[in-house]
Design an enzyme around this catalytic site. Structure first.
Site, PDB file in Angstrom:
ATOM      1  CB  CYS A  82      35.123  28.135  37.403  1.00 33.64           C
ATOM      2  SG  CYS A  82      35.118  27.803  35.653  1.00 33.64           S
ATOM      3  CE  LYS A 113      51.594  32.104  35.516  1.00 34.83           C
ATOM      4  NZ  LYS A 113      51.542  30.907  36.374  1.00 34.83           N
ATOM      5  CD  GLU A 163      35.744  31.183  33.674  1.00 39.41           C
ATOM      6  OE1 GLU A 163      35.284  31.224  34.841  1.00 39.41           O
ATOM      7  OE2 GLU A 163      36.311  30.204  33.179  1.00 39.41           O
ATOM      8  CD  GLU A 198      35.707  28.747  42.644  1.00 33.85           C
ATOM      9  OE1 GLU A 198      36.663  29.534  42.757  1.00 33.85           O
ATOM     10  OE2 GLU A 198      35.200  28.442  41.552  1.00 33.85           O
TER      11      GLU A 198
HETATM   12  P1  NDP Z   1      45.034  31.502  41.021  1.00 29.33           P
HETATM   13  O1  NDP Z   1      43.936  32.403  40.687  1.00 29.33           O
HETATM   14  O2  NDP Z   1      46.112  32.001  41.916  1.00 29.33           O
HETATM   15  O3  NDP Z   1      45.722  30.943  39.709  1.00 29.33           O
HETATM   16  C1  NDP Z   1      45.307  31.176  38.391  1.00 29.33           C
HETATM   17  C2  NDP Z   1      46.488  31.622  37.503  1.00 29.33           C
HETATM   18  O4  NDP Z   1      46.903  32.945  37.884  1.00 29.33           O
HETATM   19  C3  NDP Z   1      47.721  30.752  37.641  1.00 29.33           C
HETATM   20  O5  NDP Z   1      48.383  30.686  36.399  1.00 29.33           O
HETATM   21  C4  NDP Z   1      48.526  31.549  38.654  1.00 29.33           C
HETATM   22  O6  NDP Z   1      49.890  31.227  38.625  1.00 29.33           O
HETATM   23  C5  NDP Z   1      48.295  32.960  38.180  1.00 29.33           C
HETATM   24  N1  NDP Z   1      48.545  33.992  39.181  1.00 29.33           N
HETATM   25  C6  NDP Z   1      48.638  33.868  40.530  1.00 29.33           C
HETATM   26  N2  NDP Z   1      48.849  35.076  41.104  1.00 29.33           N
HETATM   27  C7  NDP Z   1      48.902  35.979  40.097  1.00 29.33           C
HETATM   28  C8  NDP Z   1      49.076  37.406  40.047  1.00 29.33           C
HETATM   29  N3  NDP Z   1      49.234  38.132  41.139  1.00 29.33           N
HETATM   30  N4  NDP Z   1      49.051  38.018  38.840  1.00 29.33           N
HETATM   31  C9  NDP Z   1      48.866  37.307  37.712  1.00 29.33           C
HETATM   32  N5  NDP Z   1      48.700  35.958  37.696  1.00 29.33           N
HETATM   33  C10 NDP Z   1      48.705  35.301  38.876  1.00 29.33           C
HETATM   34  O7  NDP Z   1      44.443  30.195  41.650  1.00 29.33           O
HETATM   35  P2  NDP Z   1      45.137  29.217  42.700  1.00 29.33           P
HETATM   36  O8  NDP Z   1      45.879  28.224  41.943  1.00 29.33           O
HETATM   37  O9  NDP Z   1      45.917  29.929  43.748  1.00 29.33           O
HETATM   38  O10 NDP Z   1      43.868  28.597  43.379  1.00 29.33           O
HETATM   39  C11 NDP Z   1      43.283  29.233  44.510  1.00 29.33           C
HETATM   40  C12 NDP Z   1      41.800  29.138  44.483  1.00 29.33           C
HETATM   41  O11 NDP Z   1      41.327  29.823  43.368  1.00 29.33           O
HETATM   42  C13 NDP Z   1      41.244  27.737  44.340  1.00 29.33           C
HETATM   43  O12 NDP Z   1      41.086  27.116  45.546  1.00 29.33           O
HETATM   44  C14 NDP Z   1      39.938  27.999  43.674  1.00 29.33           C
HETATM   45  O13 NDP Z   1      38.960  28.282  44.634  1.00 29.33           O
HETATM   46  C15 NDP Z   1      40.182  29.208  42.850  1.00 29.33           C
HETATM   47  N6  NDP Z   1      40.405  28.912  41.433  1.00 29.33           N
HETATM   48  C16 NDP Z   1      39.369  29.132  40.605  1.00 29.33           C
HETATM   49  C17 NDP Z   1      39.503  28.852  39.276  1.00 29.33           C
HETATM   50  C18 NDP Z   1      38.356  29.074  38.374  1.00 29.33           C
HETATM   51  O14 NDP Z   1      38.441  28.764  37.196  1.00 29.33           O
HETATM   52  N7  NDP Z   1      37.282  29.616  38.871  1.00 29.33           N
HETATM   53  C19 NDP Z   1      40.719  28.295  38.707  1.00 29.33           C
HETATM   54  C20 NDP Z   1      41.782  28.144  39.665  1.00 29.33           C
HETATM   55  C21 NDP Z   1      41.596  28.443  40.974  1.00 29.33           C
HETATM   56  P3  NDP Z   1      50.442  30.016  39.532  1.00 29.33           P
HETATM   57  O15 NDP Z   1      49.681  28.813  39.238  1.00 29.33           O
HETATM   58  O16 NDP Z   1      51.797  29.861  39.046  1.00 29.33           O
HETATM   59  O17 NDP Z   1      50.323  30.482  40.936  1.00 29.33           O
END
Ligand code: NDP
Length: 488
Positions: free
Chosen positions: A301, A193, A267, A398
């Site tokens: 990250c 996904k 991660e 973060e």
């Molecule tokens: P998310 O953690 O929400 O997104 C990561 C993935 O998880 C996306 O594919 C998302 O889908 C999916 N997802 C969201 N909700 C669920 C759920 N309940 N169950 C399973 N999968 C889910 O990150 P965001 O895009 O909302 O970003 C928010 C914050 O997270 C950022 O500001 C940043 O601080 C942090 N972040 C950190 C990352 C890292 O690698 N450390 C990477 C991304 C974000 P979808 O995109 O469709 O919502």
């Protein structure tokens, strides 16, 4: 000697635009879900647009997968696992991975441009980092496929089954590679996904799997929002879940898997300290600070989002940093001169702006460069905060944007104390000309990856992962194979 008559007064010493062409490929107007080797529409017929964050224009319509689609994808992966993939010799599996790696290289230009259009990252980064590293991950794991018997001495490794993998938007194709390559090399099948805002290169990757003749159902891709990810995690047909993203969603996934035998690796976020000692090569360290926090707009990250600088050189480092930052070019991700591209989405841009306000409300001092930014699209100028306290939210949380928090320290122990004083433990950096100090710092910081006199360097053979709220499990290297095998 003759005098020249050339005046430089009023000359524009900036770079002329150098846009990468997007004419050499054509995106489809719509993309379906990739299930059982075919692109199919979502059962509900629902779609959503994926947007170019640099101009807010829709790039393509993407199928929105619901629970029934998730179920179909997991079943397709199960059938492929039982009937084909688990039975195939490692040597044969490896051939497919090599083929995928070569096709990624062949389509590298297209993939780089699409990555930059869909996610906002500068073309220089997608072209020189994301895509070559994605290919390298497949080459590396192709090599492991027939050598798993040597990876775990004295043990025999067998695959786990069907893996559900959820990835974020900051390194879309690279995260596909980090997740899919080890899973497939070890004999598992996958339902992936991708993030809602960056699905395109994962869908092009599905085309690459077709082109490579990968047996149907070995790789499946379901697009959608967080609810699609949640439906995938809930599906009882998964043997393993691998997630990269925010700590909050990681915790929700861990809760939803409680009481099930499904294996999990997470991660999650980070808040890395980049530590500069007074004996460091200061100019190189400044370049390392820039790379640490402004690479990929700070959507990283393991970004060096906290600068810890020894008090005796604080002023000179901050002055040099300001001067260097004023030369950073923010703008069109497809321009080869661009250093900092667009923020990935409107929501993320608003989140970063909130943090800029939070920092100032907490009493920290904000510096932002004066560079021009385009009118349309989502942009944040390179920024840093000084006069910050360890308890400030901008030090603890973060931000995931081009925003650095600067603190000073006097002794090595104080640097370590501050470096470790966040809920995270993903990465860190140390700059010094003393080898012994490097060893003291790397031993003293609780983080999965620590770079010395460099930052943000990645290699498929090097394990990556965190401690504390940065998650658990490793990706890359021999350690990264472990979550995808059963040992006996
Ligand atoms: P998310 O953690 O929400 O997104 C990561 C993935 O998880 C996306 O594919 C998302 O889908 C999916 N997802 C969201 N909700 C669920 C759920 N309940 N169950 C399973 N999968 C889910 O990150 P965001 O895009 O909302 O970003 C928010 C914050 O997270 C950022 O500001 C940043 O601080 C942090 N972040 C950190 C990352 C890292 O690698 N450390 C990477 C991304 C974000 P979808 O995109 O469709 O919502």
């Amino acid at each position: 000697m003759t005098e020249t008559n050339i005046s430089t007064k009023g000359s524009d010493w900036g770079y002329a635009p150098a846009p990468e062409s997007a004419d050499h490929f054509k995106l489809n107007e719509q993309y379906g879900l990739f299930i059982g080797g075919k692109f199919v529409p979502a059962g509900s017929g629902k779609r959503f647009a994926t947007i170019n964050p640099a101009n807010e224009k829709a790039l393509a319509q993407i199928a929105d997968a619901g629970e029934k689609d998730v179920d179909k994808a997991v079943k397709a992966a199960r059938t492929a696992y039982e009937k084909v993939w688990r039975k195939m010799s490692g040597r044969e599996r490896g051939k497919y991975l090599y083929r995928i790696a070569r096709i990624i290289q062949e389509r590298a230009r297209e993939l780089a441009v699409v990555e930059s259009m869909d996610g906002g990252k500068p073309i220089r980064e997608s072209r020189d980092v994301d895509i070559p590293l994605a290919a390298a991950h497949f080459f590396y794991h192709a090599g492991w496929a027939d050598k798993l018997g040597y990876a775990f001495p004295g043990k025999s490794a067998s695959p786990i089954g069907v893996a559900g993998q959820i990835i974020p938007w900051n390194f879309p194709l690279l995260m596909v590679a980090w997740k899919v390559a080890p899973a497939l090399a070890c004999g598992n099948t996958v339902v992936l996904k991708p993030a809602e805002t960056t699905p395109l290169t994962a869908l092009l990757f599905a085309e690459i799997c077709q082109e490579a003749g990968l047996p149907d159902g070995v790789f499946n891709c379901i697009t959608g929002a967080g609810s699609t990810g949640a439906a995938l995690v809930k599906h009882p047909g998964l043997d393993k879940v691998a997630f990269t993203g925010s700590t909050d969603v990681g915790k929700a996934i861990q809760k939803s898997l409680a009481g099930r035998s499904t294996k999990l690796t997470l991660e999650l976020g980070g808040k890395a300290a980049n530590i500069i000692f007074e004996d460091a090569a200061i100019d190189q360290a400044v370049e390392g600070i820039i790379n640490g926090i402004f690479f990929n707009q700070g959507h990283v990250c393991c970004a060096g989002s906290r600068l810890l600088v020894q008090e005796s050189v604080e002023q000179v480092v901050v002055e040099k940093l300001k001067a260097r930052m004023e030369h950073l070019i923010v703008g069109d991700p497809l321009d080869k001169n661009t250093d900092i591209g667009a923020i990935n989405s409107k929501a993320q841009c608003e989140r970063i702006r909130d943090y800029l306000k939070v920092g100032q409300d907490e009493g920290a001092e904000l510096f932002q460069t004066k560079c021009p930014v385009p009118e349309k699209g989502y942009w944040i100028r390179p920024s840093f905060f000084t006069k910050v306290a360890q308890s400030h939210r901008i030090v603890q949380e973060e931000i995931f944007g081009p925003v650095l928090a600067i603190q000073s320290f006097r002794t090595l122990d104080e640097a370590l104390e501050k470096a470790n004083n966040t809920p995270y433990g993903l990465s860190g950096g140390v700059w010094t000309d003393k080898g012994a100090k490097i060893f003291k710092v790397t031993r003293g910081i609780k983080a999965g990856v620590i770079w010395a006199n460099t930052f943000n360097k990645f290699d498929p053979s090097s394990p990556f992962g965190g401690y504390k709220e940065s998650g658990y499990g490793r990706e890359g290297g021999r350690h990264g194979l472990r979550p995808y095998v059963e040992l006996s």
